[in-house]
Design a protein around this motif. Structure first.
Motif, PDB file in Angstrom:
ATOM      1  N   GLN A  77      31.982  31.868  48.385  1.00  0.00           N
ATOM      2  CA  GLN A  77      31.344  32.802  47.465  1.00  0.00           C
ATOM      3  C   GLN A  77      30.229  32.114  46.688  1.00  0.00           C
ATOM      4  O   GLN A  77      30.270  30.892  46.494  1.00  0.00           O
ATOM      5  CB  GLN A  77      32.379  33.352  46.499  1.00  0.00           C
ATOM      6  CG  GLN A  77      33.406  34.263  47.151  1.00  0.00           C
ATOM      7  CD  GLN A  77      34.337  34.881  46.132  1.00  0.00           C
ATOM      8  OE1 GLN A  77      34.521  34.362  45.032  1.00  0.00           O
ATOM      9  NE2 GLN A  77      34.947  36.005  46.491  1.00  0.00           N
ATOM     10  N   PRO A  78      29.267  32.877  46.215  1.00  0.00           N
ATOM     11  CA  PRO A  78      28.218  32.287  45.354  1.00  0.00           C
ATOM     12  C   PRO A  78      28.829  31.550  44.173  1.00  0.00           C
ATOM     13  O   PRO A  78      29.782  32.038  43.552  1.00  0.00           O
ATOM     14  CB  PRO A  78      27.416  33.504  44.909  1.00  0.00           C
ATOM     15  CG  PRO A  78      27.591  34.491  46.022  1.00  0.00           C
ATOM     16  CD  PRO A  78      29.001  34.298  46.493  1.00  0.00           C
ATOM     17  N   GLY A  79      28.275  30.382  43.897  1.00  0.00           N
ATOM     18  CA  GLY A  79      28.810  29.541  42.840  1.00  0.00           C
ATOM     19  C   GLY A  79      29.873  28.575  43.301  1.00  0.00           C
ATOM     20  O   GLY A  79      30.270  27.676  42.545  1.00  0.00           O
ATOM     21  N   ARG A  81      22.178  20.134  42.720  1.00  0.00           N
ATOM     22  CA  ARG A  81      23.317  20.923  43.218  1.00  0.00           C
ATOM     23  C   ARG A  81      24.022  20.229  44.381  1.00  0.00           C
ATOM     24  O   ARG A  81      25.240  20.322  44.518  1.00  0.00           O
ATOM     25  CB  ARG A  81      22.856  22.319  43.669  1.00  0.00           C
ATOM     26  CG  ARG A  81      22.253  23.154  42.558  1.00  0.00           C
ATOM     27  CD  ARG A  81      22.027  24.593  43.019  1.00  0.00           C
ATOM     28  NE  ARG A  81      21.101  24.671  44.145  1.00  0.00           N
ATOM     29  CZ  ARG A  81      21.393  25.211  45.318  1.00  0.00           C
ATOM     30  NH1 ARG A  81      22.591  25.715  45.545  1.00  0.00           N
ATOM     31  NH2 ARG A  81      20.485  25.272  46.291  1.00  0.00           N
ATOM     32  N   PHE A  82      23.248  19.548  45.229  1.00  0.00           N
ATOM     33  CA  PHE A  82      23.797  18.885  46.402  1.00  0.00           C
ATOM     34  C   PHE A  82      23.763  17.372  46.198  1.00  0.00           C
ATOM     35  O   PHE A  82      22.843  16.847  45.550  1.00  0.00           O
ATOM     36  CB  PHE A  82      22.980  19.211  47.645  1.00  0.00           C
ATOM     37  CG  PHE A  82      23.089  20.633  48.132  1.00  0.00           C
ATOM     38  CD1 PHE A  82      23.708  21.624  47.384  1.00  0.00           C
ATOM     39  CD2 PHE A  82      22.556  20.981  49.362  1.00  0.00           C
ATOM     40  CE1 PHE A  82      23.799  22.935  47.834  1.00  0.00           C
ATOM     41  CE2 PHE A  82      22.638  22.275  49.843  1.00  0.00           C
ATOM     42  CZ  PHE A  82      23.251  23.255  49.068  1.00  0.00           C
ATOM     43  N   SER A 113      27.524  24.830  43.376  1.00  0.00           N
ATOM     44  CA  SER A 113      26.721  25.959  42.867  1.00  0.00           C
ATOM     45  C   SER A 113      25.961  26.641  43.998  1.00  0.00           C
ATOM     46  O   SER A 113      24.757  26.904  43.892  1.00  0.00           O
ATOM     47  CB  SER A 113      25.754  25.476  41.783  1.00  0.00           C
ATOM     48  OG  SER A 113      26.438  24.862  40.714  1.00  0.00           O
ATOM     49  N   LEU A 114      26.658  26.916  45.067  1.00  0.00           N
ATOM     50  CA  LEU A 114      26.013  27.481  46.253  1.00  0.00           C
ATOM     51  C   LEU A 114      25.460  28.873  45.978  1.00  0.00           C
ATOM     52  O   LEU A 114      26.041  29.669  45.226  1.00  0.00           O
ATOM     53  CB  LEU A 114      26.990  27.509  47.416  1.00  0.00           C
ATOM     54  CG  LEU A 114      27.204  26.153  48.089  1.00  0.00           C
ATOM     55  CD1 LEU A 114      28.489  26.125  48.891  1.00  0.00           C
ATOM     56  CD2 LEU A 114      26.009  25.808  48.963  1.00  0.00           C
ATOM     57  N   LYS A 115      24.323  29.140  46.609  1.00  0.00           N
ATOM     58  CA  LYS A 115      23.613  30.413  46.471  1.00  0.00           C
ATOM     59  C   LYS A 115      23.513  31.091  47.831  1.00  0.00           C
ATOM     60  O   LYS A 115      23.542  30.417  48.865  1.00  0.00           O
ATOM     61  CB  LYS A 115      22.205  30.164  45.927  1.00  0.00           C
ATOM     62  CG  LYS A 115      22.154  29.389  44.625  1.00  0.00           C
ATOM     63  CD  LYS A 115      20.709  29.088  44.241  1.00  0.00           C
ATOM     64  CE  LYS A 115      20.632  28.295  42.954  1.00  0.00           C
ATOM     65  NZ  LYS A 115      19.221  27.993  42.558  1.00  0.00           N
ATOM     66  N   THR A 135      27.978  29.925  55.192  1.00  0.00           N
ATOM     67  CA  THR A 135      27.651  31.277  54.769  1.00  0.00           C
ATOM     68  C   THR A 135      28.070  31.452  53.320  1.00  0.00           C
ATOM     69  O   THR A 135      29.240  31.229  52.972  1.00  0.00           O
ATOM     70  CB  THR A 135      28.371  32.321  55.633  1.00  0.00           C
ATOM     71  OG1 THR A 135      28.028  32.128  57.003  1.00  0.00           O
ATOM     72  CG2 THR A 135      27.973  33.736  55.208  1.00  0.00           C
ATOM     73  N   VAL A 136      27.113  31.819  52.471  1.00  0.00           N
ATOM     74  CA  VAL A 136      27.390  32.032  51.051  1.00  0.00           C
ATOM     75  C   VAL A 136      27.257  33.528  50.785  1.00  0.00           C
ATOM     76  O   VAL A 136      26.151  34.080  50.833  1.00  0.00           O
ATOM     77  CB  VAL A 136      26.426  31.229  50.164  1.00  0.00           C
ATOM     78  CG1 VAL A 136      26.832  31.399  48.691  1.00  0.00           C
ATOM     79  CG2 VAL A 136      26.424  29.770  50.562  1.00  0.00           C
TER      80      VAL A 136
END
Length: 118
Positions: free
Chosen positions: A13-15, A66-67, A84-86, A115-116
């Motif tokens: 999921q996002p985040g 983030r990465f 913090s994936l978008k 996949t986010v």
């Protein structure tokens, strides 16, 4: 011949967070850089992050802060910690290696899909 095998992709999921791993085998003594590229549907392949044998890192502006890329030279493995994936991080992620004296990736893994989405 260098072989690169990625693992760790999936749906998040996002985040959320994921960690990708890439195990390198084969002729490794000449490898200077390990890293990650990604390719989203309909877009060109782009550099995400790379790390030299000495630990110097490079990141795309879109993933800075983030990465985190790291490598374990004893295990010939490179990691990509993604926080913090978008949704725009959705792509197939490829592990790469660049030998000494080369300026571009010479070996690529088969890719792992990230996949986010909600």
């Amino acid at each position: 011949q260098v072989q690169l095998v990625e693992s760790g992709g999936g749906l998040v999921q996002p985040g959320g967070s994921l960690r990708l791993s890439c195990a390198a085998s084969g002729i490794l003594w000449g490898i200077y850089v390990l890293g990650w590229y990604r390719q989203a549907p309909g877009k060109e392949r782009e550099l995400v992050a790379q790390i030299t044998s000495g630990g110097t890192t490079t990141y795309a502006d879109s993933v800075k802060d983030r990465f985190t890329i790291s490598r374990d030279n004893a295990k010939n493995t490179v990691y990509l910690q993604m926080n913090s994936l978008k949704p725009e991080d959705t792509a197939t992620y490829y592990c790469i290696s660049i030998p000494v004296g080369a300026s571009r990736p010479q070996s690529w893994g088969q890719g792992t899909l990230v996949t986010v989405s909600e």
